[in-house]
Write a protein that holds these residues in place. Sequence first.
Motif, PDB file in Angstrom:
ATOM      1  N   THR A  23       8.128  -6.000  19.470  1.00  0.00           N
ATOM      2  CA  THR A  23       9.289  -5.845  18.821  1.00  0.00           C
ATOM      3  C   THR A  23      10.331  -6.565  19.670  1.00  0.00           C
ATOM      4  O   THR A  23      11.175  -7.290  19.189  1.00  0.00           O
ATOM      5  N   ALA A  81      16.936  -9.320   6.861  1.00  0.00           N
ATOM      6  CA  ALA A  81      15.658  -8.736   6.292  1.00  0.00           C
ATOM      7  C   ALA A  81      15.161  -9.472   5.399  1.00  0.00           C
ATOM      8  O   ALA A  81      13.617  -9.571   5.169  1.00  0.00           O
ATOM      9  N   GLN A  85      13.872 -13.294   7.914  1.00  0.00           N
ATOM     10  CA  GLN A  85      12.356 -13.000   8.124  1.00  0.00           C
ATOM     11  C   GLN A  85      11.450 -13.702   7.262  1.00  0.00           C
ATOM     12  O   GLN A  85      10.601 -14.080   7.724  1.00  0.00           O
ATOM     13  N   THR A 113       5.013  -3.892  11.564  1.00  0.00           N
ATOM     14  CA  THR A 113       5.981  -2.689  12.022  1.00  0.00           C
ATOM     15  C   THR A 113       6.941  -3.325  12.910  1.00  0.00           C
ATOM     16  O   THR A 113       8.033  -3.162  13.141  1.00  0.00           O
ATOM     17  N   LYS A 115       8.040  -6.240  13.539  1.00  0.00           N
ATOM     18  CA  LYS A 115       8.877  -7.318  12.809  1.00  0.00           C
ATOM     19  C   LYS A 115       9.985  -6.584  12.089  1.00  0.00           C
ATOM     20  O   LYS A 115      11.056  -6.834  12.104  1.00  0.00           O
ATOM     21  N   THR A 116       9.582  -5.489  11.188  1.00  0.00           N
ATOM     22  CA  THR A 116      10.678  -4.648  10.791  1.00  0.00           C
ATOM     23  C   THR A 116      11.346  -3.902  11.733  1.00  0.00           C
ATOM     24  O   THR A 116      12.628  -3.847  11.557  1.00  0.00           O
ATOM     25  N   THR A 156      17.205  -2.457   3.656  1.00  0.00           N
ATOM     26  CA  THR A 156      16.294  -3.156   4.670  1.00  0.00           C
ATOM     27  C   THR A 156      14.908  -3.032   4.257  1.00  0.00           C
ATOM     28  O   THR A 156      14.325  -4.317   3.991  1.00  0.00           O
ATOM     29  N   ALA A 157      14.274  -2.116   3.628  1.00  0.00           N
ATOM     30  CA  ALA A 157      12.891  -1.896   3.036  1.00  0.00           C
ATOM     31  C   ALA A 157      12.835  -2.658   1.947  1.00  0.00           C
ATOM     32  O   ALA A 157      11.748  -3.516   1.884  1.00  0.00           O
ATOM     33  N   SER A 160      13.342  -6.616   3.017  1.00  0.00           N
ATOM     34  CA  SER A 160      12.198  -6.840   3.885  1.00  0.00           C
ATOM     35  C   SER A 160      10.772  -6.773   3.343  1.00  0.00           C
ATOM     36  O   SER A 160       9.916  -8.017   3.400  1.00  0.00           O
ATOM     37  N   LEU A 245       7.591  -3.761  -1.063  1.00  0.00           N
ATOM     38  CA  LEU A 245       6.567  -3.836   0.087  1.00  0.00           C
ATOM     39  C   LEU A 245       5.000  -3.454  -0.396  1.00  0.00           C
ATOM     40  O   LEU A 245       3.993  -3.897   0.184  1.00  0.00           O
TER      41      LEU A 245
END
Length: 255
Positions: A23, A81, A85, A113, A115-116, A156-157, A160, A245
């Motif tokens: 991270t 995100a 990314q 994980t 990256k998130t 963000t989720a 992403s 996702l």
Amino acid sequence: MSAGTYAPRPGAAPLLRMIAAQTALETRMLLRNGEQLLLTVIIPALLLVLFSAVDVVDTGAGRSVDFLAPGVLALAVMSTAFTGQAIATGFERRYGVLKRLGASPLPRWALMTAKTLSVLVTEVLQVVLLTAIAFALGWSPHGGPLSVALLLVLGTAAFSGLGLLMAGTLKAEATLAAANLVFLLLLVGGGVIVPLEKFPDAVQSALGLLPIAALSDGLREVLQHGASMPWGDLGVLAVWAVLGLGAAARFFRWE
């Protein structure tokens, strides 16, 4: 023959330490990239200052900054995100970085994980900077921090997942072009700068289902109008997060 003693002891580091190290690395790489900084920090900040100071777009009653600040926060989430990314991961995949990292002791899910988490760290810095600029321009937000945090996390989720899906299925050059094109289109048609009410009635409903429109509208409902919890916008973001996702996990190619 007795076993030798080695210091440090060979073997993989604890999983949480590996995720934390990856991270930190991902965050440093993002912050050192001039193009990424332009996309994630400078452009949102310039848009906030420019359109708050110059009466170019009719944002309705009240001060322009009260309308623009939530939309620019949503734009910052999307730029990090999704756009940033997608481009970074796409070129890492092209150059074989992901393939090599996937063969390391760090599990592939742990890499995603990291990256998130890197995206979340960058977003915290973006929110702090943009909020400070908005306050300097006279912004007076309302609403509760819990609603804002939930919107930002779901946004963000959602972005992403879409960014990883694009990076894991398209070639790097195609990802670069597509991610920037989507960024520009959603900047114009996602309710960030121009209110959705300015668009024809026939397309307003469709635009309102976009993740950037849901995030912008949800943040605006809370921060500008003092709403407690914009469930409709949260629902739209949740659907995009699950679909994005899920599709990224299913179709992502590591090489």
